[in-house]
Structures are given as C-alpha cells and as structure tokens.
Write an enzyme that holds these catalytic residues in place. Structure first.
Site, PDB file in Angstrom:
ATOM      1  N   HIS A 133      -6.030  -0.710  -1.261  1.00 56.76           N
ATOM      2  CA  HIS A 133      -4.960   0.276  -1.827  1.00 56.76           C
ATOM      3  C   HIS A 133      -5.187   1.376  -0.977  1.00 56.76           C
ATOM      4  CE1 HIS A 133      -4.155  -2.792  -4.903  1.00 56.76           C
ATOM      5  NE2 HIS A 133      -2.872  -2.348  -4.974  1.00 56.76           N
ATOM      6  N   LYS A 137      -5.345   5.769  -4.922  1.00 61.93           N
ATOM      7  CA  LYS A 137      -5.284   5.149  -6.228  1.00 61.93           C
ATOM      8  C   LYS A 137      -6.490   5.254  -7.305  1.00 61.93           C
ATOM      9  CE  LYS A 137      -4.768   0.135  -7.813  1.00 61.93           C
ATOM     10  NZ  LYS A 137      -3.692   0.582  -8.668  1.00 61.93           N
TER      11      LYS A 137
END
Length: 241
Positions: A133, A137
């Site tokens: 990600h 995040k």
C-alpha cells in the site's frame, strides 16, 4: 431520495465517497463529519438514512451512538479495528442494517473465494501473503490481508507470523507468513502465494485506484438500505439472494 452522512469526509476516501453518493442520483443530501466535529454524532447531528464510515477506529463509538439514536443504516470500511470495535458493529446489527468489510472491491471478493478454493485443493502447501500500500497507510497488515488469512485458515488454528528477522530457523509446518510493504502511491496490491515441492501458485489482485472501493461501497449502500436490521458481509449484499 435518501440522505447520508460520511464520516472522515476530509480524507481522500471520504471526499471520493461524498462525490460518488451525490453523483449516484439517489441521495439529495450528503453531509460530512470529520475528526474535529465527530462528537456531534452522539447527540447533535441530524438523522440521515445512511452513515458511511471509512475513517479511524476512534470514530466507532460516535458512529455507534449515531446509529442507535437514529436507526441509520451503516456502511463501515474502517480497517485496523480490534475485537471490541468489531463486536460493537455486530451488536449494532440488532438495531439497524450494518455492513463491515475490510475491502469493498468485487475483485478482492473473488480473490478471497479463489484463495479458499486453492487452500482446500493444496493441503500441506506453504502459504504466504504479501500486501502493498501507499506510504500514508496507517495500519499493517491491511484488513484485506487479514481476511485472506481467514480464507487460508478458516479455523484460526494455524500460527501466523508477521515478517521474519534473524535466525528464525526452518519454516514450521502450517505457518502462514504475512508481509506488509509500504511506498509511493500504491492503492493496494495483494498476493497469496502457495508453495509446494518444485512449484508455486500465486493469486494476485491489483487496485489501480481507490475508486474501486468507492464503487463497491456505494453499491453496498444501495442494497443495504433495502435490508432489515442485521449485520451483513459484503458478500451477503453483493452475491446473496
């Protein structure tokens, strides 16, 4: 026409969700709530038909208070929830229609089903899950990675290791490895690797943008509004009768 409140409206997902709900043509009023005024949900925020929360675990008590007060349907996609927060959401299903998922992508739903099938077909193979990600995040591993672990091991009895370092020794039989990569602007990539003797099976899903999660969440919202009180999964809404 229905009305909605989006919790976390100042964030990237929140902004996209507000725009998508308005553009769907089924909502004539969409209000945003963020960290600065989330407490208004407890007693002040006006009643709406739907509340959508993709914000932070700390918002769950406020969202729960709002649902209990108004009976609004709840679409929750907040990740990083502990068992206490998840229990709160399940309990809310006694009073209103509620859906929670760590991922609202139809492709990821298919990946989960495929992971379950391959795991059953290849007993004894080593399983490793890798998720990637963007560098903003906050939680790791991703909610989707945890859902994939549950597909590999529905009983929850197998040991799970989150990364490895040092002289860890031979890989224990049945262990599931989970690894989180963070960098750049990656919307989300999930890989499930199954290793056998002299061969490997790898299942992969790549998200090109957050829009796939927004699209799935709005579709789930439309279906949830037609449901009675209950705690639903994304699969229940999208693939159920």
């Amino acid at each position: 026409m229905a009305s909605a409140i989006v919790v976390g409206s100042a964030g990237r997902m929140g902004r996209l969700l507000m725009q998508a709900l308005l553009e769907s043509g089924d909502f004539d009023a969409v209000r945003g709530v963020d960290a600065g005024n989330v407490g208004e949900l407890d007693t002040e925020a006006p009643a709406a038909d739907l509340v959508v929360d993709f914000s932070h675990p700390s918002a769950v008590p406020h969202v729960a208070a709002y649902v209990r007060r108004t009976g609004a349907a709840l679409v929750c996609g907040t990740t990083g929830l502990g068992e206490e927060e998840l229990a709160t959401l399940r309990d809310l299903g006694k009073e209103a229609p509620v859906v929670w998922s760590g991922n609202y992508s139809l492709g990821v739903a298919a990946l989960r089903h495929a992971t379950h099938l391959v795991s059953e077909a290849l007993p004894g193979w080593d399983a490793e899950i890798v998720e990637t990600h963007h560098n903003l995040k906050a939680d790791a591993p991703s909610g989707t990675a945890k859902m994939l672990v549950a597909e590999v091991d529905p009983t929850g009895e197998r040991p799970v290791v989150y990364g490895r370092e040092g002289m860890v020794g031979a890989r224990p039989a049945g262990e599931i490895g989970v690894h989180a990569l963070r960098g750049g602007t990656v919307a989300g990539t999930h890989e499930v690797h199954f290793f056998g003797t002299d061969e490997e099976v790898c299942l992969t899903h790549r998200a090109a943008s957050r829009q796939i999660f927004v699209t799935g969440a709005v579709a789930a919202a439309h279906r949830l509004l037609a449901k009675p009180a209950g705690f639903y999964t994304f699969d229940d809404l999208m693939f159920g009768a």
